[in-house]
Design a protein around this motif. Structure first.
Motif, PDB file in Angstrom:
ATOM      1  N   PRO A  24       0.827  -1.207   0.000  1.00  0.00           N
ATOM      2  CA  PRO A  24       0.000   0.000   0.000  1.00  0.00           C
ATOM      3  C   PRO A  24       0.860   1.255   0.000  1.00  0.00           C
ATOM      4  O   PRO A  24       2.019   1.223   0.428  1.00  0.00           O
ATOM      5  N   ARG A  25       0.291   2.347  -0.474  1.00  0.00           N
ATOM      6  CA  ARG A  25       1.024   3.616  -0.523  1.00  0.00           C
ATOM      7  C   ARG A  25       1.260   4.194   0.867  1.00  0.00           C
ATOM      8  O   ARG A  25       2.171   4.988   1.065  1.00  0.00           O
ATOM      9  N   THR A  26       0.407   3.833   1.819  1.00  0.00           N
ATOM     10  CA  THR A  26       0.569   4.265   3.205  1.00  0.00           C
ATOM     11  C   THR A  26       0.559   3.027   4.089  1.00  0.00           C
ATOM     12  O   THR A  26      -0.016   2.000   3.728  1.00  0.00           O
ATOM     13  N   LEU A  81      -6.061  -1.853  -1.731  1.00  0.00           N
ATOM     14  CA  LEU A  81      -7.330  -1.270  -2.160  1.00  0.00           C
ATOM     15  C   LEU A  81      -7.878  -0.292  -1.124  1.00  0.00           C
ATOM     16  O   LEU A  81      -8.329   0.803  -1.468  1.00  0.00           O
ATOM     17  N   VAL A  82      -7.832  -0.672   0.146  1.00  0.00           N
ATOM     18  CA  VAL A  82      -8.345   0.207   1.203  1.00  0.00           C
ATOM     19  C   VAL A  82      -7.506   1.482   1.290  1.00  0.00           C
ATOM     20  O   VAL A  82      -8.053   2.579   1.434  1.00  0.00           O
ATOM     21  N   ALA A  83      -6.193   1.370   1.195  1.00  0.00           N
ATOM     22  CA  ALA A  83      -5.325   2.555   1.229  1.00  0.00           C
ATOM     23  C   ALA A  83      -5.631   3.477   0.050  1.00  0.00           C
ATOM     24  O   ALA A  83      -5.690   4.701   0.207  1.00  0.00           O
ATOM     25  N   ASP A  84      -5.859   2.901  -1.130  1.00  0.00           N
ATOM     26  CA  ASP A  84      -6.207   3.700  -2.305  1.00  0.00           C
ATOM     27  C   ASP A  84      -7.554   4.392  -2.110  1.00  0.00           C
ATOM     28  O   ASP A  84      -7.720   5.566  -2.447  1.00  0.00           O
ATOM     29  N   MET A  85      -8.518   3.658  -1.550  1.00  0.00           N
ATOM     30  CA  MET A  85      -9.844   4.237  -1.307  1.00  0.00           C
ATOM     31  C   MET A  85      -9.762   5.367  -0.284  1.00  0.00           C
ATOM     32  O   MET A  85     -10.448   6.379  -0.419  1.00  0.00           O
ATOM     33  N   LEU A  93     -10.059   5.851   7.642  1.00  0.00           N
ATOM     34  CA  LEU A  93      -9.247   4.894   8.372  1.00  0.00           C
ATOM     35  C   LEU A  93      -9.120   5.321   9.823  1.00  0.00           C
ATOM     36  O   LEU A  93      -8.986   6.507  10.124  1.00  0.00           O
ATOM     37  N   HIS A  94      -9.145   4.333  10.690  1.00  0.00           N
ATOM     38  CA  HIS A  94      -8.951   4.558  12.110  1.00  0.00           C
ATOM     39  C   HIS A  94      -7.829   3.612  12.540  1.00  0.00           C
ATOM     40  O   HIS A  94      -8.075   2.460  12.872  1.00  0.00           O
ATOM     41  N   GLN A  95      -6.602   4.120  12.462  1.00  0.00           N
ATOM     42  CA  GLN A  95      -5.422   3.309  12.741  1.00  0.00           C
ATOM     43  C   GLN A  95      -5.244   3.137  14.249  1.00  0.00           C
ATOM     44  O   GLN A  95      -5.474   4.074  15.011  1.00  0.00           O
ATOM     45  N   PRO A  96      -4.806   1.945  14.687  1.00  0.00           N
ATOM     46  CA  PRO A  96      -4.533   1.754  16.118  1.00  0.00           C
ATOM     47  C   PRO A  96      -3.299   2.547  16.515  1.00  0.00           C
ATOM     48  O   PRO A  96      -2.350   2.672  15.749  1.00  0.00           O
ATOM     49  N   GLN A  97      -3.330   3.084  17.707  1.00  0.00           N
ATOM     50  CA  GLN A  97      -2.185   3.829  18.232  1.00  0.00           C
ATOM     51  C   GLN A  97      -1.486   2.959  19.262  1.00  0.00           C
ATOM     52  O   GLN A  97      -2.056   2.622  20.285  1.00  0.00           O
ATOM     53  N   LEU A  98      -0.268   2.587  18.968  1.00  0.00           N
ATOM     54  CA  LEU A  98       0.498   1.778  19.906  1.00  0.00           C
ATOM     55  C   LEU A  98       1.316   2.696  20.802  1.00  0.00           C
ATOM     56  O   LEU A  98       2.137   3.471  20.322  1.00  0.00           O
ATOM     57  N   ALA A  99       1.078   2.601  22.096  1.00  0.00           N
ATOM     58  CA  ALA A  99       1.804   3.421  23.060  1.00  0.00           C
ATOM     59  C   ALA A  99       3.043   2.669  23.537  1.00  0.00           C
ATOM     60  O   ALA A  99       2.932   1.646  24.197  1.00  0.00           O
TER      61      ALA A  99
END
Length: 118
Positions: A24-26, A81-85, A93-99
């Motif tokens: 993915p691009r991201t 596909l999801v990254a492109d969308m 997108l709701h990315q998990p934040q790892l502390a």
């Protein structure tokens, strides 16, 4: 007489769906949550069947892994596909934040709850 195939398979290969890209691009974690950013009346008829299916599934918040499993698309392809969308504004997108490298407690609780339901 030909035997019926056990499962219908796509004639399109995954690399064709992603334009030959393998990443993915991201950065996109498989546990990242995805929600549809399009309204029910938004016309997706000019989009690929994969985009339409992902948009429909994500009317409810789903993880990238869930989308992959539900649509029977390889995880790597789903990530692309999801990254492109997301880049086109079709999903959020709701990315998990790892502390400090520690896993997200809410994510672990949801996984445990899902396993118990099985």
């Amino acid at each position: 007489m030909q035997p019926a195939p056990a499962e219908q398979s796509s004639l399109v290969r995954p690399y064709a769906v992603t334009g030959g890209r393998t990443a993915p691009r991201t950065q996109l974690a498989m546990e990242a949550l995805v929600s549809s950013a399009t309204s029910v009346h938004h016309d997706l008829s000019t989009r690929t069947p994969e985009y339409q299916a992902i948009s429909g599934l994500c009317r409810q918040v789903r993880s990238v892994a869930e989308i992959s499993a539900m649509l029977r698309i390889p995880l790597g392809v789903t990530r692309i596909l999801v990254a492109d969308m997301a880049a086109e504004g079709l999903v959020q997108l709701h990315q998990p934040q790892l502390a400090a490298g520690k896993p997200d407690l809410n994510l672990l609780e949801r996984v445990l709850s899902g396993l118990r339901r099985l």
